[in-house]
Design an enzyme around this catalytic site. Structure first.
Site, PDB file in Angstrom:
ATOM      1  N   GLY A   1       3.642  -5.181  -0.154  1.00  0.00           N
ATOM      2  CA  GLY A   1       3.346  -3.921  -0.831  1.00  0.00           C
ATOM      3  C   GLY A   1       3.350  -2.728   0.115  1.00  0.00           C
ATOM      4  O   GLY A   1       3.846  -1.650  -0.226  1.00  0.00           O
TER       5      GLY A   1
ATOM      6  N   GLN B   1      -0.922  -3.956  -7.956  1.00  0.00           N
ATOM      7  CA  GLN B   1      -2.025  -4.625  -8.663  1.00  0.00           C
ATOM      8  C   GLN B   1      -1.685  -4.972 -10.107  1.00  0.00           C
ATOM      9  O   GLN B   1      -2.471  -5.657 -10.763  1.00  0.00           O
ATOM     10  CB  GLN B   1      -3.286  -3.744  -8.633  1.00  0.00           C
ATOM     11  CG  GLN B   1      -3.946  -3.672  -7.268  1.00  0.00           C
ATOM     12  CD  GLN B   1      -4.502  -5.017  -6.787  1.00  0.00           C
ATOM     13  OE1 GLN B   1      -4.662  -5.968  -7.564  1.00  0.00           O
ATOM     14  NE2 GLN B   1      -4.785  -5.114  -5.513  1.00  0.00           N
TER      15      GLN B   1
ATOM     16  N   ALA C   1       4.071 -10.204  -3.604  1.00  0.00           N
ATOM     17  CA  ALA C   1       3.946 -11.574  -4.133  1.00  0.00           C
ATOM     18  C   ALA C   1       2.523 -12.128  -4.083  1.00  0.00           C
ATOM     19  O   ALA C   1       2.094 -12.841  -4.989  1.00  0.00           O
ATOM     20  CB  ALA C   1       4.875 -12.508  -3.341  1.00  0.00           C
ATOM     21  N   HIS C   2       1.769 -11.797  -3.013  1.00  0.00           N
ATOM     22  CA  HIS C   2       0.483 -12.488  -2.852  1.00  0.00           C
ATOM     23  C   HIS C   2      -0.578 -12.020  -3.836  1.00  0.00           C
ATOM     24  O   HIS C   2      -1.655 -12.607  -3.916  1.00  0.00           O
ATOM     25  CB  HIS C   2      -0.008 -12.398  -1.401  1.00  0.00           C
ATOM     26  CG  HIS C   2      -0.570 -11.073  -0.976  1.00  0.00           C
ATOM     27  ND1 HIS C   2      -1.938 -10.864  -0.890  1.00  0.00           N
ATOM     28  CD2 HIS C   2       0.002  -9.916  -0.594  1.00  0.00           C
ATOM     29  CE1 HIS C   2      -2.154  -9.612  -0.453  1.00  0.00           C
ATOM     30  NE2 HIS C   2      -0.989  -9.025  -0.265  1.00  0.00           N
TER      31      HIS C   2
ATOM     32  N   THR D   1      17.316 -10.544   9.043  1.00  0.00           N
ATOM     33  CA  THR D   1      17.464 -11.862   8.422  1.00  0.00           C
ATOM     34  C   THR D   1      16.409 -12.043   7.343  1.00  0.00           C
ATOM     35  O   THR D   1      15.224 -11.799   7.576  1.00  0.00           O
ATOM     36  CB  THR D   1      17.307 -12.961   9.503  1.00  0.00           C
ATOM     37  OG1 THR D   1      18.311 -12.744  10.484  1.00  0.00           O
ATOM     38  CG2 THR D   1      17.446 -14.355   8.916  1.00  0.00           C
TER      39      THR D   1
ATOM     40  N   CYS E   1     -14.779  -0.759   6.410  1.00  0.00           N
ATOM     41  CA  CYS E   1     -15.647  -0.692   7.581  1.00  0.00           C
ATOM     42  C   CYS E   1     -14.811  -0.222   8.767  1.00  0.00           C
ATOM     43  O   CYS E   1     -13.849  -0.854   9.133  1.00  0.00           O
ATOM     44  CB  CYS E   1     -16.211  -2.076   7.871  1.00  0.00           C
ATOM     45  SG  CYS E   1     -17.414  -2.042   9.174  1.00  0.00           S
TER      46      CYS E   1
HETATM   47  C1  PLP Z   1      -2.593  -0.919  -4.855  1.00  0.00           C
HETATM   48  C2  PLP Z   1      -2.122  -1.592  -3.606  1.00  0.00           C
HETATM   49  N1  PLP Z   1      -1.030  -1.126  -2.986  1.00  0.00           N
HETATM   50  C3  PLP Z   1      -0.560  -1.697  -1.858  1.00  0.00           C
HETATM   51  C4  PLP Z   1      -1.193  -2.787  -1.295  1.00  0.00           C
HETATM   52  C5  PLP Z   1      -0.624  -3.396  -0.046  1.00  0.00           C
HETATM   53  O1  PLP Z   1       0.039  -4.592  -0.353  1.00  0.00           O
HETATM   54  P1  PLP Z   1       0.317  -5.699   0.788  1.00  0.00           P
HETATM   55  O2  PLP Z   1      -0.994  -6.368   1.044  1.00  0.00           O
HETATM   56  O3  PLP Z   1       1.311  -6.620   0.177  1.00  0.00           O
HETATM   57  O4  PLP Z   1       0.854  -4.978   1.977  1.00  0.00           O
HETATM   58  C6  PLP Z   1      -2.334  -3.304  -1.918  1.00  0.00           C
HETATM   59  C7  PLP Z   1      -3.064  -4.450  -1.319  1.00  0.00           C
HETATM   60  O5  PLP Z   1      -4.261  -4.562  -1.421  1.00  0.00           O
HETATM   61  C8  PLP Z   1      -2.812  -2.697  -3.103  1.00  0.00           C
HETATM   62  O6  PLP Z   1      -3.896  -3.144  -3.732  1.00  0.00           O
END
Ligand code: PLP
Length: 397
Positions: free
Chosen positions: A70, A178, A199-200, A236, A333
């Site tokens: 992301g 999200q 993906a995660h 790659t 934090c």
């Molecule tokens: C709204 C949003 N954008 C971007 C990200 C970043 O994604 P990534 O953890 O895959 O870099 C997150 C991850 O918490 C997110 O909640």
């Protein structure tokens, strides 16, 4: 017992997704750019995954760019679109509640003499069409507004906002990290030019994501290399990760609708129990409070968030962790001080309440029994921490 309620941070990999990936970590090790048979098999797997991701968001396969997640998708969308479309337009609009993966590239562009406008949100966490309409200028180049907020679960009216941006001749990007894989994210219905996903967040592996780039929209790469100069994302390919992303997208396409119904019921159970137990001055909802008829389309089914008066969010997370429950606080934090959540501050919460936010984000494996235990333990934790807090006010109830 250990119960996981932090699915907005990350999700466990589905067995079906892991099974799809394993061959590409074992014997199917070809480089997808090689022309021999192992290379072609890897290429076929990457292209299958591209089609699966495209199907999840109703895009064309050629509109999908694989990234490392992301954060990279957001950076590539914002920096890449702005650099490719440099013109007399020097204005970018985003919101006060974006993830840092959007705020920080915007801030970097601000240091390169772009003008950045941060739209406010209302008390429910929504960007209003009026505020966007007022902010748009003849020199607005890009509008970046997230689909679903990671802390509050508020879903922005993206199709309406994108239409206003387009009327003004600006591009529209949405961070759907999200929402993708959890609710419908049809790029045509949303009307966006660029969309980020990861993906995660939907039962796939970490470190892999995608950027949707609408056909015809120009993008400058962030990285340089590869066979063709100017490739949007050279290097790659992470074949196993991309296969995992594709499998997770396919899994979500099949399951997300039913999952949402089950997850929403569990979320509602938590909210009604907490609001029955504590008065509103003690337990302040940080999610959009809307009429039932409106709420389904305007909130993520899996996210709830409360601030508790007199209670520090981090203390709650630690107490819950000791009792076997993984939740989170929106506060970051840094250098020993807990900063209040910028999202909750934008909602108008006081710094104390913005430090007290507790986010509970559910997933497809949570059960009724886990939710019952969480509610019981959370009520006890809030009572105990408030009893120790010099700031706790008496409930009026
Ligand atoms: C709204 C949003 N954008 C971007 C990200 C970043 O994604 P990534 O953890 O895959 O870099 C997150 C991850 O918490 C997110 O909640």
């Amino acid at each position: 017992m250990r119960a996981y309620f932090d699915h907005n941070a990350t999700t466990p990999i589905e067995p079906e997704v892991l099974d799809a990936m394993l061959p590409y970590l074992r014997h199917e090790f070809g480089n997808a750019s090689s022309i021999h048979t192992p290379g072609q098999r890897a290429r076929a797997a990457v292209e299958r995954a591209r089609a699966q991701v495209a199907a999840l968001i109703a895009a064309l396969p050629e509109e999908i760019i694989f990234t490392s997640g992301g954060t990279e998708s957001d950076n590539l969308a914002i920096l890449g679109a702005v650099r490719a479309n440099r013109s007399s337009r020097r204005h970018i609009i985003t919101t006060a509640i974006e993830h840092h993966a959007v705020l920080h590239p915007c801030r970097a562009l601000g240091q390169e003499s772009f003008d950045i406008t941060y739209l406010p949100v209302d008390q429910h966490g929504f960007v209003t069409a009026d505020s966007l309409r007022t902010a748009l200028r003849p020199d607005t180049l890009l509008v970046s507004i997230m689909h679903a907020n990671n802390e509050t679960g508020a879903i922005q009216p993206i199709s309406e906002l994108a239409a206003f941006a387009h009327e003004a001749g600006a591009l529209f990007h949405t961070d759907a990290v999200q929402s993708a894989g959890k609710i419908s994210c049809d790029v045509h219905a949303l009307g966006v030019d660029l969309l980020s996903l990861s993906a995660h967040k939907f039962y796939g592996p970490k470190g892999v994501g995608a950027l949707f780039l609408k056909t015809g929209v120009a993008l400058k790469p962030l990285l340089h290399g590869g066979h063709n100069f100017g490739e949007p994302r050279p290097g790659t390919e992470n074949v196993a990760g991309i296969v995992g992303l594709g499998a997770a997208a396919h899994f979500a396409t099949k399951h997300m609708q039913n999952d949402a119904v089950q997850i929403r019921a569990l979320r509602d159970q938590i909210e009604s129990s907490m609001l029955a137990e504590f008065s509103r001055e003690i337990c302040l909802p940080n999610f959009p409070l809307l009429h039932e008829a409106q709420s389904d389309g305007a909130r993520m089914p899996n996210t709830t968030n409360f601030s508790f008066q007199g209670v520090d969010g981090e203390a709650m997370v630690i107490a819950l962790d000791l009792a076997g429950f993984s939740c989170s606080t929106g506060s970051a934090c840094s250098s020993g001080t807990v900063e209040p959540s910028h999202v909750l501050l934008a909602l108008g919460r006081s710094p104390q309440m913005a430090r007290g936010g507790l986010r509970i984000s559910l997933g497809r494996h949570n059960t009724n029994a886990e939710v019952d235990s969480l509610v019981r333990v959370l009520i006890d934790v809030v009572r105990r921490l408030r009893a120790l807090s010099p700031d706790a006010v008496e409930s009026v109830r």
